[in-house]
Design an enzyme around this catalytic site. Structure first.
Site, PDB file in Angstrom:
ATOM      1  N   ARG A 101      42.667  49.523  16.526  1.00  0.00           N
ATOM      2  CA  ARG A 101      43.161  48.307  17.172  1.00  0.00           C
ATOM      3  C   ARG A 101      44.656  48.169  16.886  1.00  0.00           C
ATOM      4  O   ARG A 101      45.128  48.558  15.828  1.00  0.00           O
ATOM      5  CB  ARG A 101      42.423  47.083  16.622  1.00  0.00           C
ATOM      6  CG  ARG A 101      41.004  46.963  17.105  1.00  0.00           C
ATOM      7  CD  ARG A 101      40.367  45.662  16.644  1.00  0.00           C
ATOM      8  NE  ARG A 101      40.060  45.681  15.230  1.00  0.00           N
ATOM      9  CZ  ARG A 101      40.777  45.140  14.281  1.00  0.00           C
ATOM     10  NH1 ARG A 101      41.863  44.459  14.578  1.00  0.00           N
ATOM     11  NH2 ARG A 101      40.420  45.228  13.023  1.00  0.00           N
ATOM     12  N   TYR A 251      41.063  52.859  23.328  1.00  0.00           N
ATOM     13  CA  TYR A 251      40.285  52.868  22.096  1.00  0.00           C
ATOM     14  C   TYR A 251      39.536  51.558  21.838  1.00  0.00           C
ATOM     15  O   TYR A 251      40.114  50.481  21.923  1.00  0.00           O
ATOM     16  CB  TYR A 251      41.202  53.148  20.896  1.00  0.00           C
ATOM     17  CG  TYR A 251      40.393  53.611  19.722  1.00  0.00           C
ATOM     18  CD1 TYR A 251      40.008  54.940  19.610  1.00  0.00           C
ATOM     19  CD2 TYR A 251      39.934  52.719  18.759  1.00  0.00           C
ATOM     20  CE1 TYR A 251      39.217  55.362  18.563  1.00  0.00           C
ATOM     21  CE2 TYR A 251      39.145  53.138  17.712  1.00  0.00           C
ATOM     22  CZ  TYR A 251      38.796  54.461  17.623  1.00  0.00           C
ATOM     23  OH  TYR A 251      38.003  54.892  16.593  1.00  0.00           O
ATOM     24  N   LYS A 260      35.842  42.564  20.710  1.00  0.00           N
ATOM     25  CA  LYS A 260      36.747  41.688  19.961  1.00  0.00           C
ATOM     26  C   LYS A 260      37.428  40.679  20.889  1.00  0.00           C
ATOM     27  O   LYS A 260      37.620  39.521  20.542  1.00  0.00           O
ATOM     28  CB  LYS A 260      37.790  42.517  19.222  1.00  0.00           C
ATOM     29  CG  LYS A 260      37.204  43.553  18.283  1.00  0.00           C
ATOM     30  CD  LYS A 260      36.385  42.902  17.212  1.00  0.00           C
ATOM     31  CE  LYS A 260      35.906  43.920  16.182  1.00  0.00           C
ATOM     32  NZ  LYS A 260      35.092  43.286  15.135  1.00  0.00           N
ATOM     33  N   HIS A 280      33.003  36.657  13.245  1.00  0.00           N
ATOM     34  CA  HIS A 280      32.998  38.075  12.904  1.00  0.00           C
ATOM     35  C   HIS A 280      31.944  38.279  11.803  1.00  0.00           C
ATOM     36  O   HIS A 280      32.272  38.470  10.632  1.00  0.00           O
ATOM     37  CB  HIS A 280      34.399  38.455  12.416  1.00  0.00           C
ATOM     38  CG  HIS A 280      34.634  39.925  12.288  1.00  0.00           C
ATOM     39  ND1 HIS A 280      35.640  40.463  11.519  1.00  0.00           N
ATOM     40  CD2 HIS A 280      34.000  40.982  12.843  1.00  0.00           C
ATOM     41  CE1 HIS A 280      35.624  41.785  11.611  1.00  0.00           C
ATOM     42  NE2 HIS A 280      34.629  42.126  12.398  1.00  0.00           N
ATOM     43  N   SER A 302      36.962  43.985   8.548  1.00  0.00           N
ATOM     44  CA  SER A 302      36.601  45.267   9.151  1.00  0.00           C
ATOM     45  C   SER A 302      36.420  46.344   8.077  1.00  0.00           C
ATOM     46  O   SER A 302      37.197  46.410   7.125  1.00  0.00           O
ATOM     47  CB  SER A 302      37.712  45.718  10.096  1.00  0.00           C
ATOM     48  OG  SER A 302      37.976  44.701  11.020  1.00  0.00           O
ATOM     49  N   CYS A 304      34.246  46.834   5.720  1.00  0.00           N
ATOM     50  CA  CYS A 304      33.844  46.458   4.357  1.00  0.00           C
ATOM     51  C   CYS A 304      32.348  46.637   4.166  1.00  0.00           C
ATOM     52  O   CYS A 304      31.774  46.145   3.204  1.00  0.00           O
ATOM     53  CB  CYS A 304      34.157  44.992   4.094  1.00  0.00           C
ATOM     54  SG  CYS A 304      35.806  44.689   3.522  1.00  0.00           S
ATOM     55  N   ASP A 327      28.162  42.947  13.697  1.00  0.00           N
ATOM     56  CA  ASP A 327      29.599  42.665  13.795  1.00  0.00           C
ATOM     57  C   ASP A 327      29.936  41.239  14.237  1.00  0.00           C
ATOM     58  O   ASP A 327      30.914  40.678  13.773  1.00  0.00           O
ATOM     59  CB  ASP A 327      30.247  43.671  14.758  1.00  0.00           C
ATOM     60  CG  ASP A 327      31.767  43.726  14.622  1.00  0.00           C
ATOM     61  OD1 ASP A 327      32.259  43.654  13.479  1.00  0.00           O
ATOM     62  OD2 ASP A 327      32.457  43.838  15.639  1.00  0.00           O
ATOM     63  N   ARG A 421      34.388  56.623  14.918  1.00  0.00           N
ATOM     64  CA  ARG A 421      33.309  55.672  15.211  1.00  0.00           C
ATOM     65  C   ARG A 421      32.110  56.331  15.851  1.00  0.00           C
ATOM     66  O   ARG A 421      32.212  57.376  16.483  1.00  0.00           O
ATOM     67  CB  ARG A 421      33.837  54.629  16.214  1.00  0.00           C
ATOM     68  CG  ARG A 421      35.020  53.813  15.730  1.00  0.00           C
ATOM     69  CD  ARG A 421      34.579  52.765  14.773  1.00  0.00           C
ATOM     70  NE  ARG A 421      35.687  51.996  14.242  1.00  0.00           N
ATOM     71  CZ  ARG A 421      35.633  50.686  14.012  1.00  0.00           C
ATOM     72  NH1 ARG A 421      34.544  50.006  14.289  1.00  0.00           N
ATOM     73  NH2 ARG A 421      36.658  50.066  13.484  1.00  0.00           N
TER      74      ARG A 421
HETATM   75  C1  OXD Z   1      36.586  45.860  13.517  1.00  0.00           C
HETATM   76  C2  OXD Z   1      35.512  46.511  14.289  1.00  0.00           C
HETATM   77  O1  OXD Z   1      37.718  46.350  13.500  1.00  0.00           O
HETATM   78  O2  OXD Z   1      34.378  46.033  14.223  1.00  0.00           O
HETATM   79  O3  OXD Z   1      36.306  44.826  12.907  1.00  0.00           O
HETATM   80  O4  OXD Z   1      35.785  47.497  14.995  1.00  0.00           O
HETATM   81 MN    MN Z   2      34.368  44.114  13.282  1.00  0.00          MN
END
Ligand code: OXD
Ligand code: MN
Length: 638
Positions: A101, A251, A260, A280, A302, A304, A327, A421
């Site tokens: 991102r 991406y 998002k 989130h 993100s 974690c 998510d 991913r």
């Molecule tokens: C993030 C994702 O960046 O879920 O939080 O991709």
């Molecule tokens: Mn996320």
């Protein structure tokens, strides 16, 4: 050197097999062929066609035939490579400039800056809570980028629902994109097809316009066949007009606009206006050995471990965990005053490195079929590879890294990009909750905040009440990850794990959370904070994590069930000694997990005050400042 494929000029897309069942070539001038697409959505397509001037338009219907045709086309274009070790799995390698991102090119568009971000205090440093653009600036940016941007390409029309179609909590959108990779991924992550048309007949759907920004013929060669335009990338959200405009990146979070952009940024703004929450957060169901079930939503920054927690295999006998989402959670009060949550997505776009049969067997089982991998490494037997995959290999296996180069274990560079991913259908996860698609959502009993905190923050603590819980969420910090362009292991503030995803002024967001707590008749979830990442002086994790996190969930359930098994500390309520099941963990000591040190928290309070002043300024709700002051007082008295 990167491998450069693609020719200047003369780049031809192979024609799609004629397949009337799922798509139509549309005459750009008349819109003919858009079938039964409701008129407001049709008008949006027509505007997009006039602006972007594609060669053809195709309406996606989410059917299996469409999937087969798209994947075949992506393979023929060299954008996806088959992974014959698995069933219908594919590998994409991006242009190495387009791997995460891009927060510094992500903007919120409102008339007044203050509606998007808090004011910059005099002398304050760079702001961290979002970027603002005015509507005229956005119009100019669109005019500089979009006219003719799809020349020579096909514009795909993706009608999609976030949330089970017809759920009172679901919302619909239409994404226009010139990326078939995005179409293939959106088909996994959202519910695509004509079942969304009744909702699209209203004018309030979210209009999502996306282009990779590389019209044909190409002026420069592509890298890895991956079209993108990094210098001109822009991801803009215009909530007043319910629209998202994304240019230049193919991406994940930049291009799968349901995720998002819609489900967090636009939805959080709608949620504020309509009295609900778009967060989130993962959602999981946890069942104790007596069969009592609770649902929990948890916000972590993100990368974690949200996906790992959401799919956890409990290390506690008799306990079970089911996954609702990994998510994003949309939560609304029901008539009984309970917060009910849906997962607006229908797939997982998870970070691959670190995922293994040991850390997350359910994810590994989920991604064995129908999965698109991006920027992972590849094995010579047609499998995937990444750091921490921890799987047996047949002797003689060779590797290709995410850049397409030969790689071998021990090489200094990782085989997979740290933000590589998997994109896989949620229904393939062996522990999906039986209610994961319940249109009414699942009732949430506890909300958990957390982050990567190597020192000072106990394994788990409970907030004293909702207002204190809102403070705890606002005070979240975590080590930076690879999910965005940040680098290094520095501690970043990440309120509510929403720092990159706020859809409006973060101070107003905190105020909204406070209002939720004042709602008459609300049966509010309890709020907790967890930290799986404490380290000892030698830098070793003191908590085993993964399945053992069920021990913490068990304590959280006991609190929700009204058990009196907590002890008060200045930061919150921690398990009394003996209340957290540490059986079978001889090297884990209660005091290592739950000590609260005065110098650490004095520093934390100072740091937080500076952060609030610099970033929220006068938009910080006074209740949050009062909570900080109350914490300071409690710490002083230690
Ligand atoms: C993030 C994702 O960046 O879920 O939080 O991709
Ligand atoms: Mn996320």
């Amino acid at each position: 050197m990167q491998k450069v494929i693609g020719r200047l000029g003369g780049h031809h897309l192979p024609p799609l097999p004629p397949c009337r069942a799922w798509s139509w070539d549309v005459s750009p001038s008349t819109g003919e062929g858009l079938g039964t697409l409701p008129p407001p959505a049709r008008r949006f397509v027509e505007e997009g066609v006039r602006l972007c001037r594609p060669r053809a338009v195709r309406l996606c219907d989410g059917s299996p035939e469409e999937g087969v045709a798209l994947l075949a086309q992506l393979q023929a274009q060299g954008l996806l490579h088959p992974l014959p070790k698995y069933d219908n799995c594919w590998l994409a390698r991006t242009d190495p400039r387009d791997v995460a991102r891009v927060e510094n090119r992500t903007v919120l568009v409102t008339e007044r800056e203050r509606d998007s971000i808090p004011p910059k205090p005099p002398g304050g440093g760079p702001r961290q809570l979002g970027n603002w653009m005015s509507p005229p600036e956005l119009e100019q940016a669109v005019q500089e980028r979009f006219p003719g941007c799809m020349e020579g390409r096909t514009l795909y029309v993706i009608p999609f629902s976030m949330g089970p179609v017809g759920s009172p909590l679901a919302k619909v959108g239409v994404q226009l994109t010139d990326s078939p990779y995005v179409v293939a991924s959106m088909r996994i992550m959202t519910r695509v097809g004509p079942q969304t048309f009744p909702a699209l007949a209203r004018d309030d759907f979210i209009r999502c316009l996306h282009s990779v920004g590389r019209p044909l013929p190409l002026r420069e060669p592509l890298v890895n066949q991956w079209p993108c335009d990094p210098p001109r990338t822009l991801i803009a959200h215009h909530p007043d007009r319910r629209r998202i405009v994304s240019f230049g990146s193919g991406y994940g979070g930049n291009s799968l606009l349901g995720k998002k952009c819609f489900a967090l940024r636009i939805a959080s703004r709608l949620a504020r206006d309509e009295g609900w929450l778009a967060e989130h957060m993962l959602i999981l169901g946890v069942t104790d050995p007596m069969g009592r079930k609770r649902y929990v939503a948890a916000a972590f920054p993100s990368a974690c471990g949200k996906t790992n927690l959401a799919m956890m295999t409990p290390a506690l006998p008799g306990w079970r965990v089911h996954c609702v989402g990994d998510d994003i959670a949309w939560m609304k009060f029901d008539a009984e005053g309970r917060l009910r949550a849906i997962n607006p997505e229908s797939g997982f776009f998870g970070v691959a490195p670190g995922t293994s049969m040991r850390t997350n067997p359910n994810a590994m089982l989920t991604i064995r079929s129908n999965t698109i991998f991006t920027n992972v490494g590849q094995t010579s037997d047609g499998g995937v590879y990444w750091e921490g995959i921890d799987q047996p290999l047949t002797p003689g296996t060779t590797f290709t890294d995410w850049l397409g180069r030969a790689w071998k274990p021990g090489d200094p560079q990782p085989c997979a990009h740290p933000n590589s991913r998997f994109c896989a259908p949620a229904r393939q996860c062996p522990i999906m909750d039986p209610s994961w698609e319940d249109p009414e959502g699942v009732p949430i009993d506890a909300i958990i905040f957390g982050g990567r905190r190597p020192e000072g923050v106990p394994l788990v603590y409970e907030a004293f009440n909702w207002r204190h819980g809102v403070f705890v969420g606002s005070a979240m910090r975590s080590e930076a990850t690879a999910a965005a362009e940040h680098t290094g292991r520095r501690l970043m503030h990440d309120p509510f794990a929403m720092r990159p995803f706020f859809g409006y002024n973060a101070g107003q967001y905190l105020a909204h959370w406070l209002t939720i707590g004042e709602r008459e008749g609300a049966r509010l979830p309890r709020i907790f904070h967890v930290n799986w990442f404490l380290k000892d002086a030698a830098g070793r994790y003191v908590w085993p994590g993964f399945g053992h996190n069920a021990r913490v969930l068990a304590w959280i359930c006991s609190r929700v069930g009204g058990e009196d098994n907590a002890r008060s500390t200045p930061v919150g309520l921690v398990p009394r000694e003996g209340a957290l099941d540490l059986d079978g963990l001889p090297s884990v000591s209660y005091s290592d997990l739950f000590s609260v040190s005065r110098p650490f928290w004095e520093k934390e309070v100072r740091e937080l005050r500076g952060y609030y002043e610099e970033n929220f300024g006068e938009d910080l709700p006074k209740e949050v400042m009062e909570e900080l002051e109350a914490l300071e007082e409690r710490v002083k008295k230690m």
